[in-house]
Design a protein around this motif. Sequence first.
Motif, PDB file in Angstrom:
ATOM      1  N   CYS A   1       0.815  -1.221   0.000  1.00 60.04           N
ATOM      2  CA  CYS A   1       0.000   0.000   0.000  1.00 60.04           C
ATOM      3  C   CYS A   1       0.844   1.264   0.000  1.00 60.04           C
TER       4      CYS A   1
ATOM      5  N   CYS B   1      -1.069   2.858  -2.959  1.00 60.25           N
ATOM      6  CA  CYS B   1      -2.465   2.448  -2.953  1.00 60.25           C
ATOM      7  C   CYS B   1      -3.348   3.695  -2.827  1.00 60.25           C
TER       8      CYS B   1
ATOM      9  N   HIS C   1      -4.628   4.066   0.823  1.00 65.56           N
ATOM     10  CA  HIS C   1      -3.768   4.141   2.009  1.00 65.56           C
ATOM     11  C   HIS C   1      -2.486   4.941   1.869  1.00 65.56           C
TER      12      HIS C   1
ATOM     13  N   HIS D   1      -3.637  -4.461   1.239  1.00 68.17           N
ATOM     14  CA  HIS D   1      -4.813  -4.479   2.107  1.00 68.17           C
ATOM     15  C   HIS D   1      -5.772  -5.616   1.729  1.00 68.17           C
TER      16      HIS D   1
END
Length: 138
Positions: free
Chosen positions: A72, A77, A80, A119
């Motif tokens: 992430c 990401c 995040h 995630h």
Amino acid sequence: VTDTVSEEKRSEIMSKIHSGKRKEKWTGMELKVHSWLKAKHIGHVMMPDVEGSPDVMLENGGDPIFLFLDGCFWHMCPEHYERPKSRQDYWKKHIEEASERREERREELPYDWVRIWEHDINSGEFKEIIEETLNGQS
Ligand SMILES: [Zn+2]
């Protein structure tokens, strides 16, 4: 389009693709995905030694499908990633610009691939993503 690569030839090609990373050096994400694939008897090669350095090759019966297991933070990401408060220029260069270049290179790859975020691995969602990918629903 005729499939010119026979089943035999394909498995010959596949058998020549080996993992390019020793198991002792696998990350938690890699181990988690590998254990699940193994338990489900889904044929795969971890860290196959092919262009673009994907993390997993799913054998899939026909053309393999490749997976990128993206952290992430390091892979930005959208849910995040947050640029750290200090050393902004450093992070911009090492994470944001690098990610952009990597995405561009991935678009050029001569094979089908699917991204799995860290995630999704932590939440277990990755199992569904892989199953849907193998069922051709992606
Ligand atoms: Zn994330």
